[in-house]
Scaffold this active site. Structure first.
Site, PDB file in Angstrom:
ATOM      1  N   SER A 151       0.842  -1.188   0.000  1.00 44.82           N
ATOM      2  CA  SER A 151       0.000   0.000   0.000  1.00 44.82           C
ATOM      3  C   SER A 151       0.888   1.253   0.000  1.00 44.82           C
ATOM      4  O   SER A 151       1.754   1.404  -0.862  1.00 44.82           O
ATOM      5  CB  SER A 151      -0.951  -0.036   1.203  1.00 44.82           C
ATOM      6  OG  SER A 151      -1.913   0.974   1.131  1.00 44.82           O
ATOM      7  N   ARG A 221     -11.730   6.447  10.170  1.00 44.82           N
ATOM      8  CA  ARG A 221     -11.322   5.043  10.138  1.00 44.82           C
ATOM      9  C   ARG A 221     -12.410   4.165   9.520  1.00 44.82           C
ATOM     10  O   ARG A 221     -12.110   3.220   8.779  1.00 44.82           O
ATOM     11  CB  ARG A 221     -11.006   4.570  11.554  1.00 44.82           C
ATOM     12  CG  ARG A 221     -10.538   3.117  11.632  1.00 44.82           C
ATOM     13  CD  ARG A 221      -9.295   2.889  10.793  1.00 44.82           C
ATOM     14  NE  ARG A 221      -8.710   1.584  11.039  1.00 44.82           N
ATOM     15  CZ  ARG A 221      -7.686   1.091  10.365  1.00 44.82           C
ATOM     16  NH1 ARG A 221      -7.145   1.801   9.394  1.00 44.82           N
ATOM     17  NH2 ARG A 221      -7.196  -0.095  10.650  1.00 44.82           N
ATOM     18  N   ASP A 321      -8.870  -6.273  -4.709  1.00 48.57           N
ATOM     19  CA  ASP A 321      -8.461  -4.968  -4.174  1.00 48.57           C
ATOM     20  C   ASP A 321      -9.018  -3.881  -5.084  1.00 48.57           C
ATOM     21  O   ASP A 321      -8.581  -3.714  -6.215  1.00 48.57           O
ATOM     22  CB  ASP A 321      -6.933  -4.895  -4.117  1.00 48.57           C
ATOM     23  CG  ASP A 321      -6.418  -3.591  -3.504  1.00 48.57           C
ATOM     24  OD1 ASP A 321      -7.233  -2.697  -3.203  1.00 48.57           O
ATOM     25  OD2 ASP A 321      -5.186  -3.476  -3.344  1.00 48.57           O
ATOM     26  N   HIS A 354      -8.122  -4.981  -0.302  1.00 48.20           N
ATOM     27  CA  HIS A 354      -6.825  -4.325  -0.140  1.00 48.20           C
ATOM     28  C   HIS A 354      -6.036  -4.898   1.036  1.00 48.20           C
ATOM     29  O   HIS A 354      -4.807  -5.017   0.972  1.00 48.20           O
ATOM     30  CB  HIS A 354      -7.040  -2.823   0.052  1.00 48.20           C
ATOM     31  CG  HIS A 354      -5.780  -2.029   0.095  1.00 48.20           C
ATOM     32  ND1 HIS A 354      -4.878  -1.990  -0.948  1.00 48.20           N
ATOM     33  CD2 HIS A 354      -5.256  -1.231   1.066  1.00 48.20           C
ATOM     34  CE1 HIS A 354      -3.860  -1.206  -0.635  1.00 48.20           C
ATOM     35  NE2 HIS A 354      -4.060  -0.743   0.582  1.00 48.20           N
ATOM     36  N   ASP A 355      -6.722  -5.265   2.096  1.00 48.27           N
ATOM     37  CA  ASP A 355      -6.042  -5.773   3.292  1.00 48.27           C
ATOM     38  C   ASP A 355      -5.380  -7.124   3.083  1.00 48.27           C
ATOM     39  O   ASP A 355      -4.690  -7.617   3.988  1.00 48.27           O
ATOM     40  CB  ASP A 355      -7.032  -5.877   4.459  1.00 48.27           C
ATOM     41  CG  ASP A 355      -7.023  -4.636   5.334  1.00 48.27           C
ATOM     42  OD1 ASP A 355      -6.204  -3.730   5.064  1.00 48.27           O
ATOM     43  OD2 ASP A 355      -7.823  -4.563   6.281  1.00 48.27           O
TER      44      ASP A 355
END
Length: 381
Positions: A151, A221, A321, A354-355
């Protein structure tokens, strides 16, 4: 595989002023680092791991006073792991502007005797790389066997290969992008707006008021976390399952309290984040994300921007992602191939969005293990 075990950070002090891309100068600053493994006599087995938005220098291992404090990439870094600390000397650096010990908004401004707060200068990916280079100098490392990140960390790895081409043998860029899209900048702007509009923000000087803009941080967040997960992953984890305080599982409460599992999850993530992260740091790091665009100085031509690179590259992306989609990684691959660079590319079919770059996926880890085996053979590690 065993963990690297108990680790301890160290603080490095730098007296030489650092001129930032904005023109501001930071003098007498400190960076917190952690190291794992042993630097060999030739100093040829060093690997720099660059962190993403809310991570830090604490890449692997645990702290003696907190057995739950596992490093954010502990599944990847350690003895016998893909980045094997029996063979490599691994460095994690907490970037300038962060809130985990390196000089940042929470640090005391020597000119005022008070925390910098909003007066801390805007920093960029390039500024971080220059600061990291000074860490390498302090260790006597002339050339990294690899610089790796996922990232935002991947952006730093790519920047290293551009800014210090002679100091990077391999660049490992995971789940990253050559620049943020308008949509990604928009997500960051909404997150920043949530913080800036929090009554407890006080223009960034909330430290003096004894408060934190937790409401804004929570929302920021929550927004970010949605973008880190894939639609399929959220459907599998939560679906439309209800989560009511009274325990009812099959009826709506007809209110604006938490009713769905996904709402409960997002609020939990927001609350946890707001307890440990700093709002001014969040503003700084998201703006650094926005500004990263190495092709900007070349009229948007990424091939031209990468023309003077010397490293070999591993570029990896994940199929689900959508924050930094595989197409963005392929832009980097194409520009490198246009420059006749040595590039390995993998698009990993993984459901976690994405994680996924943080998770223990066998195909992903086997890819990195094989690549680091190649590097180890090159440097005699």
């Amino acid at each position: 595989m065993e963990s690297i075990g108990i680790v301890a950070p160290q603080t490095m002090h730098f007296a030489e002023p650092l001129r930032l891309q904005s023109g501001s100068v930071i003098g007498n600053y400190q960076l917190v680092v952690e190291t794992y493994g042993e630097l060999n006599a030739a100093r040829s087995n060093a690997v720099l791991v660059c962190h993403a938005l809310n991570a830090s220098h604490h890449v692997a291992g645990v702290y003696a006073d907190d057995p739950r404090s596992t490093g954010w990439w502990d599944n990847l870094v350690g003895p016998g792991k893909p980045l094997d600390t029996n063979r490599f000397f691994v460095i994690g650096v907490n970037n300038l502007g962060s809130c985990f010990g390196s000089t940042g908004p929470m640090s005391i401004d020597p000119s005022s005797g008070k925390p910098y707060g909003a007066r801390f200068p805007v920093v960029t990916v390039e500024d971080w790389v220059h600061a990291q280079a000074r860490v390498a100098d302090a260790f006597g490392i002339e050339r990294f066997a690899a610089v790796m990140g996922g990232s935002l960390g991947g952006m730093q790895a790519l920047a290293w290969s551009l800014m210090y081409p002679e100091r990077v043998a391999h660049c490992i860029d995971i789940a990253s992008t050559p620049k943020l899209s308008a949509q990604n900048i928009a997500f960051n702007e909404v997150a920043r707006s949530a913080i800036l509009s929090d009554p407890d923000f006080h223009g960034g000087d909330y430290y003096a008021h004894g408060v934190k803009p937790k409401r804004g941080l929570r929302v920021a967040r929550m927004i970010g976390h949605i973008t880190y997960l894939s639609d399929d992953d959220m459907a599998e984890k939560f679906g439309r399952a209800l989560r009511r305080a009274d325990g009812a599982l099959d009826a709506y409460n007809f209110s604006f309290d938490v009713e769905f599992e996904v709402e409960s999850y997002l609020r939990y993530q927001g609350d946890k984040f707001a307890d440990y992260f700093d709002a001014n740091t969040y503003l700084l790091i998201t703006r650094a994300l926005d500004y990263f665009d190495p092709a900007k100085a070349f009229d948007g031509n990424l091939t031209a921007a990468l023309a003077h690179t010397q490293a070999k590259y591993l570029i990896a992306s994940f199929s689900t992602d959508w924050r930094f989609a595989p197409a963005r990684s392929r832009e980097i691959v194409k520009a490198l191939l246009d420059n006749k660079r040595t590039v390995s590319y993998a698009e990993i079919d993984a459901p976690h969005g994405h994680d996924a770059f943080l998770l223990d996926d066998a195909r992903y880890h086997n890819l990195l293990r094989a690549y680091y085996e190649r590097i180890a053979n090159e440097v005699g590690a």
